[in-house]
Design an enzyme around this catalytic site. Structure first.
Site, PDB file in Angstrom:
ATOM      1  N   GLY A 181      33.254  27.065  31.770  1.00 47.75           N
ATOM      2  CA  GLY A 181      34.025  28.248  31.392  1.00 47.75           C
ATOM      3  C   GLY A 181      35.460  27.941  31.039  1.00 47.75           C
ATOM      4  O   GLY A 181      36.186  27.366  31.833  1.00 47.75           O
ATOM      5  N   SER A 182      35.913  28.322  29.844  1.00 51.01           N
ATOM      6  CA  SER A 182      37.235  27.900  29.412  1.00 51.01           C
ATOM      7  C   SER A 182      37.642  28.602  28.119  1.00 51.01           C
ATOM      8  O   SER A 182      37.053  29.602  27.725  1.00 51.01           O
ATOM      9  CB  SER A 182      37.244  26.383  29.229  1.00 51.01           C
ATOM     10  OG  SER A 182      36.072  25.961  28.555  1.00 51.01           O
ATOM     11  N   ARG A 183      38.644  28.025  27.424  1.00 50.73           N
ATOM     12  CA  ARG A 183      39.223  28.650  26.239  1.00 50.73           C
ATOM     13  C   ARG A 183      39.786  27.564  25.323  1.00 50.73           C
ATOM     14  O   ARG A 183      40.216  26.508  25.788  1.00 50.73           O
ATOM     15  CB  ARG A 183      40.343  29.591  26.697  1.00 50.73           C
ATOM     16  CG  ARG A 183      41.206  30.217  25.617  1.00 50.73           C
ATOM     17  CD  ARG A 183      42.284  31.057  26.284  1.00 50.73           C
ATOM     18  NE  ARG A 183      43.202  31.683  25.341  1.00 50.73           N
ATOM     19  CZ  ARG A 183      43.534  32.969  25.360  1.00 50.73           C
ATOM     20  NH1 ARG A 183      43.017  33.772  26.275  1.00 50.73           N
ATOM     21  NH2 ARG A 183      44.388  33.466  24.492  1.00 50.73           N
TER      22      ARG A 183
END
EC number: 4.1.1.65
Length: 212
Positions: A181-183
């Site tokens: 999970g990240s950006r």
């Protein structure tokens, strides 16, 4: 398509091996009635670390999406890594998206910078400046500057980047990975034309983010 990486990312092999051993041991000693949950966990881990080949658009001025996910920002903002005003496009990755990062353009890397930081929800704007992150600044043959920033999230605690300043990159080339999970933020020249909108689902390499 010739994709020089396994369909299950190497970054996930240790996690998959551990999950498989645990599921097998519990199945052997306790039976399927108990182990089914661990088999589901194994399936989740395998799908998380998938890394499929993607078609790469050939349009000369296209900026490709560096990651799978959903667009959470399309705005004018300051690019602190190249010290300029820029068009910023942000992609949020949830735990079900592919988590490898790929180069948005052809070019040479002029800078790679790592910043320690917090682990806020990557979907919120302040994650761009407060979370752990790694930025690469790419100079295209046409003299355009493109910045791609890997940002850790609430669950992600490990950013992997495999390139260094001075190295060339080709569009769609895999250069990094963020676990769980990240950006990714992309900063483009102000005159660039966005091809995506907030809320849109995008795919690494095959989605065109903008035109330079």
């Amino acid at each position: 398509m010739n994709y020089p990486h396994p369909i299950i990312a190497r970054e996930g092999w240790p996690f998959i091996a551990i999950a498989a051993v645990v599921a097998l041991l519990i199945h052997f000693f306790a039976g399927f009635g108990v182990s089914w949950l661990f088999w589901l966990l194994l399936i989740f881990v395998v799908q998380f670390f998938r890394d499929p080949a993607r078609p790469i658009p050939t349009q000369a001025n296209a900026v490709l999406c560096p990651a799978d996910g959903r667009i959470v920002a399309v705005e004018t903002a300051h690019d602190p890594y190249a010290n300029r005003e820029a068009l910023k496009i942000s992609v949020f990755m949830n735990v079900f998206n592919v988590h490898s990062q790929r180069s948005p353009v052809d070019g040479a890397i002029s800078k790679v910078e790592y910043f320690p930081g917090a682990y806020l929800n990557a979907a919120v704007d302040k994650a761009s400046t407060e979370n752990e992150r790694n930025a690469i600044v790419i100079e295209t043959a046409g003299g355009q500057t493109v910045t791609s920033v890997q940002i850790a999230g609430l669950i992600a605690r490990r950013i992997l980047c495999y390139v260094r300043a001075g190295e060339p990159l080709t569009r769609g080339q895999r250069y990094g990975f963020i676990r769980f999970g990240s950006r990714v933020d992309v900063y483009l020249p102000v005159g660039s034309r966005p091809r995506v909108s907030i809320g849109e689902k995008v795919s690494a390499s095959s989605t065109i983010l903008a035109e330079l």
